[in-house]
Design a protein around this motif. Structure first.
Motif, PDB file in Angstrom:
ATOM      1  N   LYS A  61       0.834  -1.206   0.000  1.00 57.91           N
ATOM      2  CA  LYS A  61       0.000   0.000   0.000  1.00 57.91           C
ATOM      3  C   LYS A  61       0.866   1.253   0.000  1.00 57.91           C
ATOM      4  O   LYS A  61       0.524   2.254  -0.621  1.00 57.91           O
ATOM      5  N   THR A  62       1.996   1.195   0.680  1.00 59.89           N
ATOM      6  CA  THR A  62       2.903   2.341   0.746  1.00 59.89           C
ATOM      7  C   THR A  62       3.610   2.569  -0.581  1.00 59.89           C
ATOM      8  O   THR A  62       3.746   3.713  -1.021  1.00 59.89           O
ATOM      9  N   PHE A  63       4.046   1.502  -1.241  1.00 59.31           N
ATOM     10  CA  PHE A  63       4.919   1.652  -2.406  1.00 59.31           C
ATOM     11  C   PHE A  63       4.272   1.399  -3.763  1.00 59.31           C
ATOM     12  O   PHE A  63       4.933   1.579  -4.790  1.00 59.31           O
ATOM     13  N   ALA A  64       3.006   1.027  -3.810  1.00 65.13           N
ATOM     14  CA  ALA A  64       2.329   0.842  -5.095  1.00 65.13           C
ATOM     15  C   ALA A  64       2.246   2.190  -5.810  1.00 65.13           C
ATOM     16  O   ALA A  64       1.859   3.193  -5.222  1.00 65.13           O
ATOM     17  N   LYS A  65       2.626   2.205  -7.073  1.00 64.29           N
ATOM     18  CA  LYS A  65       2.614   3.444  -7.852  1.00 64.29           C
ATOM     19  C   LYS A  65       1.312   3.654  -8.605  1.00 64.29           C
ATOM     20  O   LYS A  65       1.018   4.759  -9.048  1.00 64.29           O
ATOM     21  N   ILE A  93      10.995  -1.037 -13.646  1.00 61.20           N
ATOM     22  CA  ILE A  93      10.618   0.287 -14.165  1.00 61.20           C
ATOM     23  C   ILE A  93       9.256   0.700 -13.603  1.00 61.20           C
ATOM     24  O   ILE A  93       9.082   1.835 -13.136  1.00 61.20           O
ATOM     25  N   ALA A  94       8.287  -0.202 -13.629  1.00 61.65           N
ATOM     26  CA  ALA A  94       6.940   0.118 -13.146  1.00 61.65           C
ATOM     27  C   ALA A  94       6.915   0.346 -11.636  1.00 61.65           C
ATOM     28  O   ALA A  94       6.155   1.175 -11.142  1.00 61.65           O
ATOM     29  N   ASN A  95       7.744  -0.377 -10.897  1.00 67.77           N
ATOM     30  CA  ASN A  95       7.760  -0.230  -9.443  1.00 67.77           C
ATOM     31  C   ASN A  95       8.509   1.018  -8.989  1.00 67.77           C
ATOM     32  O   ASN A  95       8.161   1.632  -7.986  1.00 67.77           O
ATOM     33  N   LEU A  96       9.549   1.388  -9.717  1.00 64.61           N
ATOM     34  CA  LEU A  96      10.391   2.517  -9.302  1.00 64.61           C
ATOM     35  C   LEU A  96      10.016   3.828  -9.981  1.00 64.61           C
ATOM     36  O   LEU A  96      10.305   4.901  -9.454  1.00 64.61           O
ATOM     37  N   CYS A  97       9.401   3.756 -11.156  1.00 60.96           N
ATOM     38  CA  CYS A  97       8.977   4.929 -11.928  1.00 60.96           C
ATOM     39  C   CYS A  97      10.072   5.987 -12.040  1.00 60.96           C
ATOM     40  O   CYS A  97       9.895   7.136 -11.617  1.00 60.96           O
ATOM     41  N   PRO A  98      11.226   5.631 -12.616  1.00 59.70           N
ATOM     42  CA  PRO A  98      12.293   6.627 -12.779  1.00 59.70           C
ATOM     43  C   PRO A  98      11.823   7.761 -13.696  1.00 59.70           C
ATOM     44  O   PRO A  98      10.994   7.557 -14.590  1.00 59.70           O
ATOM     45  N   ALA A  99      12.362   8.950 -13.466  1.00 60.46           N
ATOM     46  CA  ALA A  99      11.924  10.144 -14.197  1.00 60.46           C
ATOM     47  C   ALA A  99      12.466  10.187 -15.621  1.00 60.46           C
ATOM     48  O   ALA A  99      11.802  10.704 -16.519  1.00 60.46           O
ATOM     49  N   ASP A 100      13.674   9.691 -15.822  1.00 60.20           N
ATOM     50  CA  ASP A 100      14.277   9.759 -17.160  1.00 60.20           C
ATOM     51  C   ASP A 100      15.238   8.589 -17.358  1.00 60.20           C
ATOM     52  O   ASP A 100      15.488   7.808 -16.441  1.00 60.20           O
ATOM     53  N   ALA A 101      15.778   8.494 -18.571  1.00 64.05           N
ATOM     54  CA  ALA A 101      16.658   7.374 -18.919  1.00 64.05           C
ATOM     55  C   ALA A 101      17.899   7.332 -18.044  1.00 64.05           C
ATOM     56  O   ALA A 101      18.340   6.254 -17.644  1.00 64.05           O
ATOM     57  N   GLU A 102      18.465   8.482 -17.736  1.00 60.48           N
ATOM     58  CA  GLU A 102      19.670   8.514 -16.908  1.00 60.48           C
ATOM     59  C   GLU A 102      19.400   7.903 -15.533  1.00 60.48           C
ATOM     60  O   GLU A 102      20.166   7.066 -15.050  1.00 60.48           O
ATOM     61  N   GLU A 103      18.299   8.302 -14.906  1.00 61.85           N
ATOM     62  CA  GLU A 103      17.951   7.740 -13.596  1.00 61.85           C
ATOM     63  C   GLU A 103      17.641   6.246 -13.720  1.00 61.85           C
ATOM     64  O   GLU A 103      18.089   5.438 -12.897  1.00 61.85           O
ATOM     65  N   ALA A 104      16.893   5.864 -14.755  1.00 61.00           N
ATOM     66  CA  ALA A 104      16.534   4.460 -14.949  1.00 61.00           C
ATOM     67  C   ALA A 104      17.780   3.598 -15.081  1.00 61.00           C
ATOM     68  O   ALA A 104      17.878   2.535 -14.459  1.00 61.00           O
ATOM     69  N   LYS A 105      18.740   4.047 -15.872  1.00 62.25           N
ATOM     70  CA  LYS A 105      19.955   3.257 -16.089  1.00 62.25           C
ATOM     71  C   LYS A 105      20.857   3.241 -14.863  1.00 62.25           C
ATOM     72  O   LYS A 105      21.630   2.303 -14.669  1.00 62.25           O
TER      73      LYS A 105
END
Length: 134
Positions: A61-65, A93-105
């Motif tokens: 419940k706390t971390f669901a996006k 990706i779906a759990n963390l929802c990074p803002a951009d490619a740099e953060e995702a990578k």
């Protein structure tokens, strides 16, 4: 008395940054935290109510996006359109929802295989879905 040394095969090192998750995860499916939340909230009413269940439910419940199964499904379908993504990467990706490619990578190193422009387009689409979910 002679002792024989047994040759043990070298265990393969696990390393999530290169998607070496270990044999138990080779063919395992990955759920989004939002999907786990739905499953736990809609479990059989006869299921035992334990401390582990309650802590897990509190965590999801706390971390669901994504608030609805429709939103989570839409995100999963969007990410499935990228053939280079594994199930593990899709869930991350779906759990963390990074803002951009740099953060995702930086948080999911195996994504280096995907072009920044393509990854940014996917992430932007997911952020839009997240913003406008019901």
């Amino acid at each position: 008395m002679t002792t024989r040394l047994r040759h043990r095969p070298q265990a393969e090192d696990e390393d999530a940054s290169v998607l070496k998750l270990g044999p138990a995860f080779n063919n395992a499916g990955c759920l989004l935290i939002s999907e786990v939340k739905y499953l736990l909230e809609n479990r059989d009413k006869d299921a035992p109510d334990t401390a582990v269940y309650n802590k897990t439910l509190e965590y999801v419940k706390t971390f669901a996006k994504f608030n609805t199964t429709e939103a989570a499904s839409a995100v999963r379908e969007t990410l499935r359109r990228e053939p280079l993504l594994t199930q593990f990467e899709t869930a991350q990706i779906a759990n963390l929802c990074p803002a951009d490619a740099e953060e995702a990578k930086s948080i999911i190193p195996s994504l280096v295989k995907i072009d920044d422009d393509r990854l940014n387009a996917l992430l932007s689409e997911i952020q839009t879905m997240r913003r406008f979910q019901s």
